[in-house]
Design an enzyme around this catalytic site. Structure first.
Site, PDB file in Angstrom:
ATOM      1  N   ASP A 234     -79.196  14.951 109.990  1.00  0.00           N
ATOM      2  CA  ASP A 234     -80.269  13.966 109.952  1.00  0.00           C
ATOM      3  C   ASP A 234     -79.829  12.717 109.195  1.00  0.00           C
ATOM      4  O   ASP A 234     -78.799  12.703 108.520  1.00  0.00           O
ATOM      5  CB  ASP A 234     -81.533  14.565 109.329  1.00  0.00           C
ATOM      6  CG  ASP A 234     -81.286  15.059 107.907  1.00  0.00           C
ATOM      7  OD1 ASP A 234     -80.179  14.859 107.383  1.00  0.00           O
ATOM      8  OD2 ASP A 234     -82.202  15.659 107.321  1.00  0.00           O
TER       9      ASP A 234
ATOM     10  N   ASP B 163     -81.143  10.175 106.328  1.00  0.00           N
ATOM     11  CA  ASP B 163     -82.117   9.910 105.269  1.00  0.00           C
ATOM     12  C   ASP B 163     -82.367   8.414 105.221  1.00  0.00           C
ATOM     13  O   ASP B 163     -81.434   7.618 105.025  1.00  0.00           O
ATOM     14  CB  ASP B 163     -81.591  10.401 103.919  1.00  0.00           C
ATOM     15  CG  ASP B 163     -81.418  11.910 103.889  1.00  0.00           C
ATOM     16  OD1 ASP B 163     -82.353  12.613 104.294  1.00  0.00           O
ATOM     17  OD2 ASP B 163     -80.347  12.374 103.470  1.00  0.00           O
TER      18      ASP B 163
ATOM     19  N   ASP C  65     -85.398  11.556 108.348  1.00  0.00           N
ATOM     20  CA  ASP C  65     -86.270  11.792 107.203  1.00  0.00           C
ATOM     21  C   ASP C  65     -86.615  10.417 106.638  1.00  0.00           C
ATOM     22  O   ASP C  65     -85.746   9.725 106.102  1.00  0.00           O
ATOM     23  CB  ASP C  65     -85.580  12.634 106.128  1.00  0.00           C
ATOM     24  CG  ASP C  65     -85.520  14.103 106.497  1.00  0.00           C
ATOM     25  OD1 ASP C  65     -86.025  14.463 107.586  1.00  0.00           O
ATOM     26  OD2 ASP C  65     -84.977  14.894 105.712  1.00  0.00           O
TER      27      ASP C  65
ATOM     28  N   TYR D 123     -75.457  26.235  99.601  1.00  0.00           N
ATOM     29  CA  TYR D 123     -75.859  24.863  99.941  1.00  0.00           C
ATOM     30  C   TYR D 123     -77.335  24.875 100.315  1.00  0.00           C
ATOM     31  O   TYR D 123     -77.698  25.107 101.467  1.00  0.00           O
ATOM     32  CB  TYR D 123     -75.025  24.324 101.106  1.00  0.00           C
ATOM     33  CG  TYR D 123     -75.222  22.837 101.368  1.00  0.00           C
ATOM     34  CD1 TYR D 123     -74.345  21.909 100.839  1.00  0.00           C
ATOM     35  CD2 TYR D 123     -76.283  22.373 102.137  1.00  0.00           C
ATOM     36  CE1 TYR D 123     -74.511  20.548 101.069  1.00  0.00           C
ATOM     37  CE2 TYR D 123     -76.464  21.028 102.373  1.00  0.00           C
ATOM     38  CZ  TYR D 123     -75.580  20.117 101.841  1.00  0.00           C
ATOM     39  OH  TYR D 123     -75.761  18.780 102.070  1.00  0.00           O
TER      40      TYR D 123
END
Length: 661
Positions: free
Chosen positions: A103, A105, A158, A228
């Site tokens: 994704d 950010d 996001d 993670y």
């Protein structure tokens, strides 16, 4: 940039070494880059172009949205014409370490008269919802950092929003200035800090390309080894970036292969909770709270402080618990041994990235099943449950006084055979290492689990069909759908009589002691007519005789082998009272003495035959006494966990230890 003896350097201390690479280091770096390429960590040129197009389209949308808001609220034509918004990127995309399918950010910065609650999560959400190219739209307005998640033309986004205390947003806005934070609320400050921290990291590393390659390697390693995940108590992208950046500062002329091995060498010896910092912590002029264990009691409880370099400096890893810290320290130690073997040209880089056999590591697990009516509901419900799993870990640690440790798996698993939509999370359970052995010792965590269930089911966006079930499973009962291909693999070879562990998940290690045997039995369903354990003041209850569990021994400190420059970074050590952290922090004798004096509990002791104690060691090259201590430290003892057979009761307080029904 700091200066010492006329020499400038990045960071709060001088470098450990300024030595350059050898021919062997160049060769190992080429091998490492080949492994990263074969792992598919680099996106194609076509996908890179698509990301740029999506970001450009998103920037146009927010500009149109702000102008529409001005018209709706009746602002003048001039104000409407000058109204503007701007998109910034941060995280892995801004750092240049993103890969295929990851994704982006993003942060939208808008003017003061465009609100987050009504305009961003209301009007802009409606605009996105009406667009055919936008899918999987999921607003999270009540998150610690409010976010809108969606896919735009197949690219995951996001999106955060921060309204600044200005009427117009210039196209050349510089958000790195401290004054940009003036008169903002906390969610806006946190939203802006994502971009500010990312940009500051790139300014504080000596070689950006070496930093990026090393960070890609560390992120791949962390995913393979199951550490993670910020939300479940491990480390996320920004945490790993900060840790890698500090190593780059300490070894400014090192190649990526050298930085990887130094990474594990340094953090295997690091004495947590000493903080990792890229620069001095500045108080600032706006009065915003910064990480300071001298002033903030909560900061003293942080297990693994990794401090952000942009004002206001915060601990980016506050989610880490004592259990997840233990897991990461063990993994650092294992990886350090492998890197030493690689530097001796006796192993390949593939050994470092061997997946962690989570479902072989423990004999007892908690299974958290999540159900919903459709995919959209499951995505929202699963995200909420996942965000609360850390609380379950903390509650179990608290209610068992740290004697029972949890290891959450960072991923969820889907059972396609179940009706409706479903996924499951898993947690490994084990007794804390270093405690005296008590055969038949039990931890009844039923009320702890019920308390967790009640907190989760308070979800404000709950819908019919959303449900959760928590159950105990033993290793042999792990469902097949968690394994690749839906088939359980053959069990790895057991420990031999000489103490040599032969398996696919660790290097051969000679242990000094022969393997012991223990039997595990954790019952989640109490016998008919039984009651949960309950706390008593006199040590006697309807269950009969009572006996308090043995006090846990003081947890041994990590090996103090780290260079002084790492543990006490210059004047910062005195400024932030690192001795006070170790004296009064979560691992201190004073706090542990308080935490390890539980009231009297009713519990049943049984005698059971011993079976097998699984041991895991570091690499075979660690033959010294220090390596033997490290091998002993990371053994995984197991204990008998079961519910007590006592009469039923309805008065058991939530502080008791419960195994859920």
């Amino acid at each position: 940039m700091a200066q010492s003896n006329g020499k400038k350097y990045l960071g709060v201390t001088e470098p450990i070494s300024t030595a350059g690479p050898t021919e062997a280091d160049f060769a190992r770096t080429r091998d490492l880059e080949k492994v990263l390429t074969e792992a598919g960590l680099y996106e194609s040129p076509e996908e890179a172009v698509q990301r740029e197009e999506v970001l450009g389209r998103l920037d146009q949308l927010v500009k149109e949205w702000v102008k529409n808001i001005c018209l709706r609220k009746g602002y003048s034509e001039q104000v409407t014409q000058e109204a503007n918004a701007k998109i910034f990127t941060f995280g892995s995309y801004r750092l240049g370490v993103h890969g295929p399918g990851t994704d982006i950010d993003t942060l939208c910065v808008g003017p003061r008269h465009v609100s987050r609650e009504e305009d961003f999560f209301g009007v802009f959400h409606g605009m996105l919802e009406a667009m055919s190219e936008v899918t999987e739209l999921h607003p999270v307005p009540d998150a610690h950092v409010p976010v809108m998640r969606f896919k735009f033309s197949g690219i995951s986004i996001d999106l955060l929003y921060a309204p600044l205390a200005v009427w117009t947003i210039p196209e050349d806005l510089d958000i790195s200035q401290e004054s940009i934070l003036r008169n903002l609320d906390e969610p806006s400050v946190r939203s802006l800090n994502g971009c500010r921290v990312t940009d500051q990291i790139l300014r504080l590393v000596p070689n950006i390309e070496h930093f990026r390659t090393t960070l890609r390697c560390m992120k791949l390693w962390a995913r393979k080894r199951g550490v993670y995940s910020n939300v479940t108590g491990f480390l996320g992208g920004v945490n790993w970036a900060l840790l890698v950046a500090r190593i780059c500062q300490l070894y400014p002329n090192a190649l990526p292969s050298m930085l990887v091995s130094r990474f594990f060498r340094v953090y295997t010896q690091w004495r947590w909770p000493n903080p990792v910092m890229l620069c001095e912590i500045e108080e600032g002029s706006l009065g915003l709270s910064v990480w300071d264990p001298r002033k903030n009691p909560r900061d003293r409880t942080h297990q693994m402080p990794i401090i952000t370099p942009a004002y206001p400096c915060m601990n980016s890893s506050y989610n880490v618990s004592s259990s997840t810290l233990r897991v990461m320290v063990e993994e650092f130690s294992r990886a350090n041994g492998i890197c030493e073997v690689i530097e001796m040209n006796k192993a390949e880089w593939s050994a470092l990235f061997e997946p962690y056999a989570f479902f072989d590591a423990y004999k007892n697990y908690l299974q958290i099943d999540v159900f919903a009516a459709d995919n959209d509901d499951l995505r929202r419900w699963k995200g909420w449950v996942e965000s609360r799993l850390r609380q379950l870990t903390l509650k179990i640690e608290k209610h068992t006084y740290g004697m029972l440790q949890c290891h959450p798996h960072p991923c969820d698993f889907v059972d396609e055979s179940k009706e409706g939509k479903h996924c499951a999370f898993f947690m490994g359970l084990q007794k804390r290492q270093g405690l005296p052995s008590q055969e038949g010792q039990q931890f009844d965590i039923r009320l702890t689990v019920e308390e967790f269930r009640q907190s989760v089911t308070g979800y404000q966006l709950w819908k019919e069909g959303m449900d959760i079930a928590v159950s105990h499973v033993r290793r042999r009962q792990i469902p097949a759908y968690v394994f690749p291909g839906g088939t359980k693999p053959a069990r790895p070879p057991k420990v031999t009589g000489t103490g040599r562990l032969v398996g696919t998940n660790s290097l051969p290690t000679e242990l000094d002691t022969p393997p012991l045997k223990r039997k595990l039995d954790l019952e989640t369903t109490p016998p008919e007519g039984s009651r949960p354990l309950r706390r008593t003041n006199t040590g006697v209850s309807e269950a009969g005789s009572c006996q308090a569990p043995a006090k846990p021994e003081k947890q041994e400190a990590y090996a103090d082998a780290t260079p002084a420059t790492l543990l006490r970074p210059d004047a910062n050590a005195a400024n932030f009272g690192f001795p006070e952290i170790q004296q009064n922090g979560p691992g201190s004798a004073a706090v542990q003495a308080k935490q390890t004096q539980p009231p009297t509990f009713v519990f049943q002791q049984t005698v059971a035959p011993l079976e097998e104690l699984e041991a895991a060691g570091t690499s075979s090259i660690a033959a010294s006494s220090a390596a033997a201590a490290a091998a002993a430290e990371i053994r995984r003892p197991v204990i008998r966990l079961c519910s007590a057979s006592v009469p039923p009761s309805t008065s058991a307080p939530p502080g008791n230890h419960f195994v859920n029904r």
